[in-house]
Structure formats: structure tokens, C-alpha cells
Design an enzyme around this catalytic site. Sequence first.
Site, PDB file in Angstrom:
ATOM      1  N   ASP A  47       0.840  -1.193   0.000  1.00  0.00           N
ATOM      2  CA  ASP A  47       0.000   0.000   0.000  1.00  0.00           C
ATOM      3  C   ASP A  47       0.882   1.254   0.000  1.00  0.00           C
ATOM      4  OD1 ASP A  47      -2.331  -1.480   0.059  1.00  0.00           O
ATOM      5  OD2 ASP A  47      -2.503  -1.427   2.247  1.00  0.00           O
ATOM      6  N   TYR A  75       5.500  -9.284   8.290  1.00  0.00           N
ATOM      7  CA  TYR A  75       5.112  -7.890   8.465  1.00  0.00           C
ATOM      8  C   TYR A  75       5.174  -7.502   9.941  1.00  0.00           C
ATOM      9  CZ  TYR A  75       3.006  -8.554   3.826  1.00  0.00           C
ATOM     10  OH  TYR A  75       2.790  -8.848   2.507  1.00  0.00           O
ATOM     11  N   ASP A  89      -7.359   1.284   7.287  1.00  0.00           N
ATOM     12  CA  ASP A  89      -6.081   1.882   7.674  1.00  0.00           C
ATOM     13  C   ASP A  89      -6.304   3.335   8.066  1.00  0.00           C
ATOM     14  OD1 ASP A  89      -6.312   3.363   5.312  1.00  0.00           O
ATOM     15  OD2 ASP A  89      -4.810   2.212   4.236  1.00  0.00           O
ATOM     16  N   ARG A 181      -4.445  -5.308   6.649  1.00  0.00           N
ATOM     17  CA  ARG A 181      -5.572  -4.450   7.050  1.00  0.00           C
ATOM     18  C   ARG A 181      -6.790  -5.277   7.467  1.00  0.00           C
ATOM     19  NH1 ARG A 181      -7.175  -1.336   2.380  1.00  0.00           N
ATOM     20  NH2 ARG A 181      -5.863  -2.675   1.080  1.00  0.00           N
TER      21      ARG A 181
END
Length: 301
Positions: A47, A75, A89, A181
Site C-alpha cells: 500500500d 510484516y 487503515d 488491514r
Amino acid sequence: MGRKRKGRDISGWLVVDKPAGITSTAVVNKVRWAFDAKKAGHAGTLDPEATGVLAVALGEATKTVPFVTDAMKAYSFTIRLGLATNTDDAEGEVIGQSDLRPDDDAIKAALGQFVGDIMQVPPQFSAVKVDGQRAYKKAREGEEMALAARPLWVEELVLVDRPDADQVVLEMTCGKGGYVRAIARDLGEALGCKAHVKSLRRIWSGPFQAEDGVTLEQVDAMAKTPDLDAFLRPLEIGLDDLPEVRCLAESVARLRNGNPATVIATNVEFGEEVWASYDGKAIAVGTYRGGELQPSRIFNT
């Protein structure tokens, strides 16, 4: 006859430590320009506000992109509790709030339901296609979609920090197609407190580590010089997850012409996907057929 692409015939991988505020496509375009490369692509979109590993493939290395995209990834991300957004987000509009703040034990207990083989519904603002259109385009027009759940393998999901009551730092290792997300959104729902991703960093992706990445400032500073070329890693790194077999000298031309050829293999099963090398260079990817390789992807190295 099609127009011939301009640029250098250069192949390999560049690991970029992507900054926030730029799209993955823009990073690829910058790298392609800096190397004056004919062809470039990346192995897994981040993103715009996410940071970390963006592995950019040049030339023949673009043929190995699917193998890196399919590889495991890790992550580190911070979740903001108490607020749900329409994008899941910090960039989106707040669509739900809660005063509840679960303690660490409650959060750790809830994480278990997101480990292993799970089904995950992508965010409304995502690149999945709905009726031939990207979901995010429909979402921007105000359309709410019933997106189908998709399978995801989550190897690990752990709480690593709790800076304050509103924030939780998690680390996740997962397979292809995971949306961090969506993990934040669904965890917030499971805890009854609402949540969204505040910040996200991809630590590693397949064989590539964020700590080995170059910055865009470095790419700019070294653009179109041998200094930048020195950071290019061999295309063969993108094949790390496949078994390697070795070609005989007489097999190279046959494989490059798309024909089956004799290879030398150890601990490889019949029907397994492998890559063939000669003098350390990738020649082809294909299916091992008991002493022969049936090529499906050929490298012009």
C-alpha cells in the site's frame, strides 16, 4: 512487427526499502529509469503508506516474479484500537468507534483464531476484481460490496509491543494474498473494540530482507551509474524456493528451444517443479520427468 523496447538488457533483482507515501508502481518506474532497463516488475504490492521490502525485478528476472510472490512474507504493524475506518487503515474515514480497550491477555488469546489456515475477506479498498473492476474503484464511488472470503495461511501472529492502551504492535508471517488491514479489522471485531492499521512495514519477502534494501534516495543518487548496478542481485535468487537441477552442456540449447533435455538431479521427485542451471546461471524452469526436464519458462541469460 512490434516496436522494440528501448533500454538496457539488464537482469536481476533490486531490493528497495520502500518509503511511505509512494505507490509500488511508482517505485518500479523509478528503478527502471535508474537502470535504463527495458523491463521491470515487482513481487507483491505494498500500500502507498506501507514501508519495507519491495523486490523489483529487471529483465529476465521478471520471469521469476511468481515464485517470489508465492513465497512467505513477514510484516510488523501497529494497530490502532477503538476506531474502524472504511479503508481499514489510517487513511480512511472513521466508520465505527468503541471505548473498550482489551488487555494484553485478551489480545493474545484472540490472535489464535487468525493463525493457520484461515478465510479472509479482503478490504473494500483493495485490488481484487469485482465484475471486472478493481474493488477500490467501486468503493471510491460509494459502492459497498460483498467480497468473497479467500484462503490464507498464517504461520505466526504475535504481540510484540503495547506502546499504550490505544496501540498494539504485532508481527505476522503469512503466505500469498494476505491483507494485514483485514487482520486488524477482524481482530478489532473479535475483541469488540474496533481497529485499523496505523502503520505497516514488510520485514522480509521470500529471500529478500528489508535491512538489505536500498532507499529511493540512493537509487536517485546512483542512477545510471555502475554504483547502482553493484546492488543488483542475480535473478536466480528468485528461484530459491524451487529445487535446482543441473544441465549438461548439450542440454542448454535444447532447453532454450523449449525441448525436453537431460538434467542431473538429486532428491527431486518425479513431476516436481524445478529450475535448471548451467555454470550457475538459470536456463529454465520446468517439470522434472525422471532424468529429463520439460521446460515451461526459459531464461535468455
